[in-house]
Design a protein around this motif. Structure first.
Motif, PDB file in Angstrom:
ATOM      1  N   LEU A 181       9.295  -3.862  -7.449  1.00 42.73           N
ATOM      2  CA  LEU A 181      10.230  -3.008  -6.715  1.00 42.73           C
ATOM      3  C   LEU A 181      10.107  -3.215  -5.205  1.00 42.73           C
ATOM      4  CD1 LEU A 181       9.845   0.308  -8.745  1.00 42.73           C
ATOM      5  CD2 LEU A 181      11.907  -1.107  -8.607  1.00 42.73           C
ATOM      6  N   LEU A 182       8.889  -3.348  -4.733  1.00 43.56           N
ATOM      7  CA  LEU A 182       8.682  -3.545  -3.296  1.00 43.56           C
ATOM      8  C   LEU A 182       9.293  -4.860  -2.832  1.00 43.56           C
ATOM      9  CD1 LEU A 182       7.498  -2.713  -0.598  1.00 43.56           C
ATOM     10  CD2 LEU A 182       5.272  -3.578  -1.356  1.00 43.56           C
ATOM     11  N   ASN A 183       9.153  -5.902  -3.612  1.00 39.43           N
ATOM     12  CA  ASN A 183       9.732  -7.191  -3.237  1.00 39.43           C
ATOM     13  C   ASN A 183      11.254  -7.150  -3.193  1.00 39.43           C
ATOM     14  OD1 ASN A 183       7.320  -8.556  -2.858  1.00 39.43           O
ATOM     15  ND2 ASN A 183       7.168  -9.211  -4.993  1.00 39.43           N
ATOM     16  N   VAL A 184      11.846  -6.264  -3.984  1.00 42.56           N
ATOM     17  CA  VAL A 184      13.309  -6.141  -4.016  1.00 42.56           C
ATOM     18  C   VAL A 184      13.812  -5.214  -2.910  1.00 42.56           C
ATOM     19  CG1 VAL A 184      15.270  -5.304  -5.378  1.00 42.56           C
ATOM     20  CG2 VAL A 184      13.478  -6.644  -6.482  1.00 42.56           C
ATOM     21  N   HIS A 185      13.101  -4.129  -2.647  1.00 42.27           N
ATOM     22  CA  HIS A 185      13.638  -3.054  -1.802  1.00 42.27           C
ATOM     23  C   HIS A 185      12.944  -2.884  -0.455  1.00 42.27           C
ATOM     24  CE1 HIS A 185      16.118  -1.653  -5.125  1.00 42.27           C
ATOM     25  NE2 HIS A 185      15.055  -1.594  -5.917  1.00 42.27           N
ATOM     26  N   PHE A 186      12.057  -3.815  -0.059  1.00 45.55           N
ATOM     27  CA  PHE A 186      11.258  -3.578   1.150  1.00 45.55           C
ATOM     28  C   PHE A 186      12.090  -3.456   2.420  1.00 45.55           C
ATOM     29  CE2 PHE A 186      11.626  -8.169   1.075  1.00 45.55           C
ATOM     30  CZ  PHE A 186      11.721  -8.540   2.399  1.00 45.55           C
ATOM     31  N   LEU A 187      13.311  -4.006   2.411  1.00 47.36           N
ATOM     32  CA  LEU A 187      14.158  -3.890   3.606  1.00 47.36           C
ATOM     33  C   LEU A 187      14.809  -2.514   3.721  1.00 47.36           C
ATOM     34  CD1 LEU A 187      15.988  -7.356   3.670  1.00 47.36           C
ATOM     35  CD2 LEU A 187      14.101  -6.597   5.122  1.00 47.36           C
ATOM     36  N   ASP A 188      14.918  -1.814   2.617  1.00 55.92           N
ATOM     37  CA  ASP A 188      15.662  -0.547   2.607  1.00 55.92           C
ATOM     38  C   ASP A 188      14.794   0.684   2.363  1.00 55.92           C
ATOM     39  OD1 ASP A 188      18.387  -1.782   2.772  1.00 55.92           O
ATOM     40  OD2 ASP A 188      17.744  -2.650   0.861  1.00 55.92           O
ATOM     41  N   TYR A 213      -5.906  -0.729  -7.306  1.00 58.40           N
ATOM     42  CA  TYR A 213      -5.460  -2.027  -7.834  1.00 58.40           C
ATOM     43  C   TYR A 213      -5.334  -3.086  -6.751  1.00 58.40           C
ATOM     44  CZ  TYR A 213      -2.914  -5.047 -11.137  1.00 58.40           C
ATOM     45  OH  TYR A 213      -2.529  -6.069 -11.977  1.00 58.40           O
ATOM     46  N   PHE A 214      -4.695  -2.720  -5.630  1.00 59.51           N
ATOM     47  CA  PHE A 214      -4.463  -3.690  -4.555  1.00 59.51           C
ATOM     48  C   PHE A 214      -5.439  -3.539  -3.385  1.00 59.51           C
ATOM     49  CE2 PHE A 214      -0.056  -3.369  -6.363  1.00 59.51           C
ATOM     50  CZ  PHE A 214       0.015  -4.665  -6.840  1.00 59.51           C
ATOM     51  N   ARG A 215      -6.260  -2.489  -3.429  1.00 58.70           N
ATOM     52  CA  ARG A 215      -7.198  -2.185  -2.350  1.00 58.70           C
ATOM     53  C   ARG A 215      -6.473  -1.889  -1.047  1.00 58.70           C
ATOM     54  NH1 ARG A 215     -12.051  -6.630  -3.408  1.00 58.70           N
ATOM     55  NH2 ARG A 215     -12.166  -6.349  -5.663  1.00 58.70           N
ATOM     56  N   LYS A 216      -5.255  -1.421  -1.164  1.00 59.67           N
ATOM     57  CA  LYS A 216      -4.448  -0.999  -0.019  1.00 59.67           C
ATOM     58  C   LYS A 216      -3.585   0.172  -0.473  1.00 59.67           C
ATOM     59  CE  LYS A 216      -3.953  -5.820   1.459  1.00 59.67           C
ATOM     60  NZ  LYS A 216      -2.988  -6.930   1.633  1.00 59.67           N
ATOM     61  N   SER A 217      -3.236   1.037   0.464  1.00 56.14           N
ATOM     62  CA  SER A 217      -2.352   2.156   0.130  1.00 56.14           C
ATOM     63  C   SER A 217      -0.911   1.663   0.016  1.00 56.14           C
ATOM     64  CB  SER A 217      -2.435   3.233   1.215  1.00 56.14           C
ATOM     65  OG  SER A 217      -1.808   2.769   2.416  1.00 56.14           O
ATOM     66  N   PRO A 218      -0.030   2.447  -0.644  1.00 53.08           N
ATOM     67  CA  PRO A 218       1.393   2.057  -0.698  1.00 53.08           C
ATOM     68  C   PRO A 218       1.992   1.886   0.696  1.00 53.08           C
ATOM     69  CG  PRO A 218       0.955   3.804  -2.274  1.00 53.08           C
ATOM     70  CD  PRO A 218      -0.299   3.653  -1.450  1.00 53.08           C
ATOM     71  N   SER A 219       1.646   2.763   1.624  1.00 51.16           N
ATOM     72  CA  SER A 219       2.189   2.654   2.985  1.00 51.16           C
ATOM     73  C   SER A 219       1.785   1.337   3.629  1.00 51.16           C
ATOM     74  CB  SER A 219       1.703   3.818   3.850  1.00 51.16           C
ATOM     75  OG  SER A 219       2.202   5.047   3.384  1.00 51.16           O
ATOM     76  N   GLN A 220       0.543   0.942   3.432  1.00 53.69           N
ATOM     77  CA  GLN A 220       0.064  -0.315   3.999  1.00 53.69           C
ATOM     78  C   GLN A 220       0.795  -1.502   3.390  1.00 53.69           C
ATOM     79  OE1 GLN A 220      -4.068   0.244   3.081  1.00 53.69           O
ATOM     80  NE2 GLN A 220      -4.556   1.125   5.070  1.00 53.69           N
ATOM     81  N   LEU A 221       0.991  -1.495   2.088  1.00 56.91           N
ATOM     82  CA  LEU A 221       1.699  -2.600   1.434  1.00 56.91           C
ATOM     83  C   LEU A 221       3.151  -2.681   1.882  1.00 56.91           C
ATOM     84  CD1 LEU A 221       0.390  -2.601  -2.244  1.00 56.91           C
ATOM     85  CD2 LEU A 221       0.156  -4.424  -0.564  1.00 56.91           C
ATOM     86  N   ILE A 222       3.786  -1.528   2.006  1.00 55.47           N
ATOM     87  CA  ILE A 222       5.183  -1.500   2.442  1.00 55.47           C
ATOM     88  C   ILE A 222       5.307  -2.111   3.838  1.00 55.47           C
ATOM     89  CG2 ILE A 222       7.075   0.024   3.146  1.00 55.47           C
ATOM     90  CD1 ILE A 222       6.047   1.966   0.884  1.00 55.47           C
TER      91      ILE A 222
END
Length: 285
Positions: A181-188, A213-222
């Protein structure tokens, strides 16, 4: 440090054995940087991520990432650095496949765990690179070939680790959907709550499982996903800063520059000046 530079004095490739405290403080390099640590342990920090390691390992970082190591107990290490003008990982992606695997992937740990046998192979390669540096006139062709072999071998080991789930023994399907989902919607979509709604979970659940899982928060990944795309367009295209800001849906290039600098510590133009424009830029017109 052993190194080669172009005719104008710009750094192309270097190899060194750093002092113990070399990476105790946050640093940024204009080059791709690989650390070979046959012995020792610590925690490797790259932008928002924190990755515990124990040698023998390889650690990877991309140009102008903020990186450092703490809890550091390293007895021996080597660092090899190269500028994209010397070896373009995008141009050689079919032969080596390190772009998006060893470098420029916000979801994968920038760590390649080695066996003792594999560590011996990399020690041999670094020794051969060092021997070439010691020649009266080091050959760019030979050094580039050794570097490509080094990266190709590391890529193969990383791909094998992923295919056997050594990197993440317990696959989390929810987090894999978040990645998609992040790869699809990261611009919006720029809020963790947006993705929590799409996944039908609470924001707290998303944060807890993402951090594990990713050792990062969702905000950081976004944020990292957006900046990764910005870096890609700055390096792989000849578009202006204004055009890139428009592509990334910023209101103007000035706001884009502020956001980019807050994350990377440098402006978009400085990033482009330091990393250069890739030789494959014309393919992205």
């Amino acid at each position: 440090m052993k190194e080669i530079r172009d005719k104008s004095g710009e750094f192309l490739l270097g190899l060194k054995e750093p002092q113990d405290d070399f990476l105790c403080k946050p640093a940024q390099f204009s080059e791709y940087t690989v650390y070979f640590i046959p012995e020792g342990q610590g925690t490797f920090h790259a932008d928002f991520g924190a990755f515990p390691f124990k040698g023998p390992v390889l650690l990877f970082s991309t140009p102008l990432q903020v990186i450092y190591i703490n809890d550091c107990r390293i007895t021996k290490s080597n660092i090899i650095q190269f500028h994209s003008d010397f070896y373009c990982i995008e141009y050689h992606r079919e032969e080596v496949a390190c772009n998006g695997l060893l470098f420029n992937n916000i979801y994968l740990d920038p760590v390649v765990v080695l066996t003792e046998r594999e560590a011996g192979i990399f020690e041999l390669l670094l020794g051969q690179i060092n021997d070439e540096f010691m020649q009266p006139a080091p050959s760019d062709i030979v050094l580039r070939a050794f570097l490509q072999l080094f990266l190709a071998k590391a890529s193969t080991i990383k791909m094998n680790a992923i295919s056997t789930s050594q990197d993440k023994p317990e696959k989390d399907e929810l987090m894999e959907r978040f990645r998609q989902l992040l790869n699809v919607h990261f611009l919006d979509l720029h809020k963790p709550s947006d993705y929590a709604s799409l996944l039908a979970v609470s924001p707290d659940t998303l944060t807890r499982r993402c951090s594990k899982y990713f050792r990062k928060s969702p905000s950081q990944l976004i944020q990292e996903r957006l900046i990764l795309e910005a870096k890609k367009q700055l390096h792989l295209t000849r578009q202006s800063i204004k055009e890139i800001a428009y592509n990334l849906k910023f209101q103007d290039e000035f706001y884009f520059s502020r956001v980019f600098k807050k994350f990377t510590k440098v402006s978009p133009q400085t990033f482009r000046d330091k990393t250069g424009i890739s030789i494959v830029a014309d393919l992205y017109k």
